[in-house]
Design a protein around this motif. Structure first.
Motif, PDB file in Angstrom:
ATOM      1  N   PRO A  13       0.757  -1.246  -0.023  1.00 18.44           N
ATOM      2  CA  PRO A  13      -0.003  -0.013   0.090  1.00 18.44           C
ATOM      3  C   PRO A  13       0.820   1.298  -0.071  1.00 18.44           C
ATOM      4  O   PRO A  13       0.497   2.255  -0.693  1.00 18.44           O
ATOM      5  CB  PRO A  13      -0.726  -0.093   1.221  1.00 18.44           C
ATOM      6  N   THR A  14       1.914   1.370   0.726  1.00 16.12           N
ATOM      7  CA  THR A  14       2.711   2.697   0.941  1.00 16.12           C
ATOM      8  C   THR A  14       3.344   2.901  -0.604  1.00 16.12           C
ATOM      9  O   THR A  14       3.294   4.006  -1.228  1.00 16.12           O
ATOM     10  CB  THR A  14       3.714   2.371   2.120  1.00 16.12           C
ATOM     11  N   ALA A  17       0.716   4.014  -2.888  1.00 14.99           N
ATOM     12  CA  ALA A  17       0.326   5.581  -2.737  1.00 14.99           C
ATOM     13  C   ALA A  17       1.533   6.493  -3.027  1.00 14.99           C
ATOM     14  O   ALA A  17       1.210   7.343  -3.637  1.00 14.99           O
ATOM     15  CB  ALA A  17      -0.007   5.677  -1.140  1.00 14.99           C
ATOM     16  N   ALA A  21       0.846   9.365  -5.905  1.00 14.93           N
ATOM     17  CA  ALA A  21       1.560  10.567  -5.742  1.00 14.93           C
ATOM     18  C   ALA A  21       2.358  11.361  -6.663  1.00 14.93           C
ATOM     19  O   ALA A  21       2.310  12.572  -7.193  1.00 14.93           O
ATOM     20  CB  ALA A  21       1.974  11.005  -4.187  1.00 14.93           C
ATOM     21  N   VAL A  37       1.573  10.492   2.365  1.00 16.43           N
ATOM     22  CA  VAL A  37       0.933   9.524   2.297  1.00 16.43           C
ATOM     23  C   VAL A  37       0.905   8.892   3.989  1.00 16.43           C
ATOM     24  O   VAL A  37       0.247   7.898   4.017  1.00 16.43           O
ATOM     25  CB  VAL A  37       1.801   8.289   1.784  1.00 16.43           C
ATOM     26  N   GLU A 100     -10.508  15.404   3.154  1.00 20.14           N
ATOM     27  CA  GLU A 100     -10.448  14.163   1.867  1.00 20.14           C
ATOM     28  C   GLU A 100     -11.264  14.323   0.596  1.00 20.14           C
ATOM     29  O   GLU A 100     -11.384  14.181  -0.329  1.00 20.14           O
ATOM     30  CB  GLU A 100     -10.475  12.977   2.563  1.00 20.14           C
TER      31      GLU A 100
END
Length: 226
Positions: A13-14, A17, A21, A37, A100
């Motif tokens: 996931p990181t 992300a 970005a 993130v 968000e």
């Protein structure tokens, strides 16, 4: 790199992300990405190293700072296409709060997809180019003779054919329709920035269409943006 290795890089996931970005086409520092993130700087640095070693990101060093960016248009297209596929057929996740929701709304209206325009603005510009006969899809997406003349009138250079396609369709993950990618998409986006038709909102991908841009998009293409 094998398909399994590539999938493994983007499965975390990181790392996913971070790639999303960086799809705005700019260079970011590790610290900026960590804050964006929401991970610790050490975690961001570790994941960046993995992505650089895998060829998805490129890095440049200036003094003490390490800047990273998407390695090229092909990688940006891959990430955007995967994001579109992942979102397709599923209900969008509920935004986590007002901030968000505001960010997502702004990105849906207008944003960058690597180095070209996306969101409602990008789709509207692409459809206007097609409707006015400046682009054609009869034998694959191409620039027409009228389109070449229009670009010359607007002082937008049509890029020479190279390793990157001059024009290509890029599926917009919020609109589920195509926006214009390729070298011409990048040239149009660059002109929009250079002529102050659009400006960035904060540090993300979202764009704001300026009053001058609203007038230009309407006068040139009949697009209502804002």
């Amino acid at each position: 790199m094998s398909l399994a290795q590539l999938a493994g890089l983007l499965a975390e996931p990181t790392r996913a992300a971070i790639c999303l970005a960086l799809i705005d086409g700019r260079s970011w520092t590790a610290g900026e990405l960590a804050r964006y993130v929401g991970v610790a700087p050490s975690t961001a640095s570790e994941q960046l190293t993995r992505l650089i070693e895998g060829g998805l990101l490129a890095e440049e060093r200036q003094g003490r700072h390490r800047y990273v960016r998407i390695a090229g248009p092909a990688v940006a297209t891959l990430v955007e296409d995967l994001a579109s596929f992942a979102e397709g057929g599923t209900a969008p996740a509920r935004p986590g709060g007002l901030r968000e929701a505001t960010r997502r709304g702004a990105e849906a209206r207008a944003r960058t997809c690597y180095d070209h325009l996306a969101g409602q603005l990008g789709v509207a510009v692409t459809e206007a180019l097609l409707c006015r006969g400046l682009l054609s899809e009869e034998d694959g997406l191409t620039v027409t003779e009228s389109g070449r003349g229009w670009l010359a009138e607007q002082r937008i250079d049509l890029p020479a054919r190279g390793s990157r396609p001059v024009v290509r369709n890029c599926l917009d993950w919020t609109e589920r329709r195509n926006h214009l990618g390729g070298a011409l998409g990048a040239a149009l986006c660059r002109a929009a920035f250079d002529r102050s038709w659009v400006e960035r909102i904060g540090t993300g991908r979202a764009l704001r269409v300026t009053p001058a841009g609203q007038q230009a998009f309407h006068d040139l293409l009949g697009v209502r943006a804002g």
